[in-house]
Design a protein around this motif. Structure first.
Motif, PDB file in Angstrom:
ATOM      1  N   GLU A  67       1.909  17.366 -24.011  1.00 15.69           N
ATOM      2  CA  GLU A  67       2.998  16.484 -23.593  1.00 15.69           C
ATOM      3  C   GLU A  67       3.148  16.629 -22.090  1.00 15.69           C
ATOM      4  N   PHE A  68       3.543  15.541 -21.432  1.00 11.98           N
ATOM      5  CA  PHE A  68       3.557  15.497 -19.979  1.00 11.98           C
ATOM      6  C   PHE A  68       4.830  14.881 -19.427  1.00 11.98           C
ATOM      7  N   GLN A  69       5.059  15.194 -18.166  1.00 12.21           N
ATOM      8  CA  GLN A  69       6.128  14.562 -17.389  1.00 12.21           C
ATOM      9  C   GLN A  69       5.642  14.465 -15.946  1.00 12.21           C
ATOM     10  N   ILE A  70       5.848  13.319 -15.329  1.00 12.35           N
ATOM     11  CA  ILE A  70       5.535  13.191 -13.902  1.00 12.35           C
ATOM     12  C   ILE A  70       6.709  13.770 -13.124  1.00 12.35           C
ATOM     13  N   VAL A  71       6.382  14.680 -12.222  1.00 11.13           N
ATOM     14  CA  VAL A  71       7.413  15.386 -11.454  1.00 11.13           C
ATOM     15  C   VAL A  71       7.086  15.308  -9.958  1.00 11.13           C
ATOM     16  N   PRO A  72       8.095  15.437  -9.102  1.00  7.10           N
ATOM     17  CA  PRO A  72       7.812  15.488  -7.664  1.00  7.10           C
ATOM     18  C   PRO A  72       7.188  16.832  -7.308  1.00  7.10           C
ATOM     19  N   GLY A  73       6.364  16.797  -6.277  1.00  5.31           N
ATOM     20  CA  GLY A  73       5.746  18.024  -5.804  1.00  5.31           C
ATOM     21  C   GLY A  73       6.128  18.280  -4.360  1.00  5.31           C
ATOM     22  N   ARG A  74       5.740  19.435  -3.859  1.00  5.28           N
ATOM     23  CA  ARG A  74       5.976  19.753  -2.451  1.00  5.28           C
ATOM     24  C   ARG A  74       4.762  19.352  -1.617  1.00  5.28           C
ATOM     25  N   MET A  75       3.579  19.707  -2.091  1.00  7.96           N
ATOM     26  CA  MET A  75       2.352  19.402  -1.350  1.00  7.96           C
ATOM     27  C   MET A  75       1.748  18.058  -1.770  1.00  7.96           C
ATOM     28  N   HIS A  76       2.090  17.585  -2.943  1.00  7.57           N
ATOM     29  CA  HIS A  76       1.668  16.282  -3.453  1.00  7.57           C
ATOM     30  C   HIS A  76       2.927  15.505  -3.815  1.00  7.57           C
ATOM     31  N   GLU A  77       2.906  14.213  -3.551  1.00 10.41           N
ATOM     32  CA  GLU A  77       4.094  13.407  -3.838  1.00 10.41           C
ATOM     33  C   GLU A  77       4.501  13.509  -5.303  1.00 10.41           C
ATOM     34  N   LYS A  78       3.518  13.402  -6.186  1.00  8.88           N
ATOM     35  CA  LYS A  78       3.769  13.469  -7.629  1.00  8.88           C
ATOM     36  C   LYS A  78       2.739  14.382  -8.280  1.00  8.88           C
ATOM     37  N   ALA A  79       3.114  14.948  -9.424  1.00  9.47           N
ATOM     38  CA  ALA A  79       2.213  15.783 -10.216  1.00  9.47           C
ATOM     39  C   ALA A  79       2.465  15.485 -11.685  1.00  9.47           C
ATOM     40  N   LEU A  80       1.483  15.794 -12.505  1.00 12.77           N
ATOM     41  CA  LEU A  80       1.599  15.613 -13.943  1.00 12.77           C
ATOM     42  C   LEU A  80       1.769  16.990 -14.576  1.00 12.77           C
TER      43      LEU A  80
END
Length: 109
Positions: A61-74
């Motif tokens: 199961e996944f959620q797209i989340v904000p990252g610090r070094m990448h705009e978005k992460a899975l």
């Protein structure tokens, strides 16, 4: 792309993401020494991995989340231990194709 990657894992169908990958894309995992250096190598790996997951009844199961070094992460959300959270981050080339896909610990997003 992150939504398509999640769909590929949830339906066990690697072909969903194939057109999004650059021919010279790289795939790396912080838990594996070998870095894959082509679309074909990664697709061969992913097809096998998804087949094994399907045979074992494994679900992610996944959620797209904000990252610090990448705009978005899975983020993989069905991992039990919060300190062991992990997921995928992506870099794209000038044509908008995936040039680098990393599976890594959440704190490195």
């Amino acid at each position: 792309f992150l939504n398509k990657l999640a769909e590929a894992y949830q339906t066990y169908d690697a072909s969903i993401i194939e057109d999004y990958l650059a021919d010279d894309m790289h795939y790396a995992s912080m838990w594996v020494f070998h870095e894959m250096t082509s679309k074909q190598e990664y697709m061969d790996y992913l097809v096998g991995k998804l087949q094994t997951m399907k045979e074992r009844g494994a679900r992610m199961e996944f959620q797209i989340v904000p990252g610090r070094m990448h705009e978005k992460a899975l983020l993989v959300t069905n991992n039990e231990a919060p300190e062991d959270k992990f997921g995928f981050v992506v870099d794209f080339n000038e044509e908008g194709k995936v040039k680098m896909l990393n599976i890594t610990a959440q704190f490195l997003f």
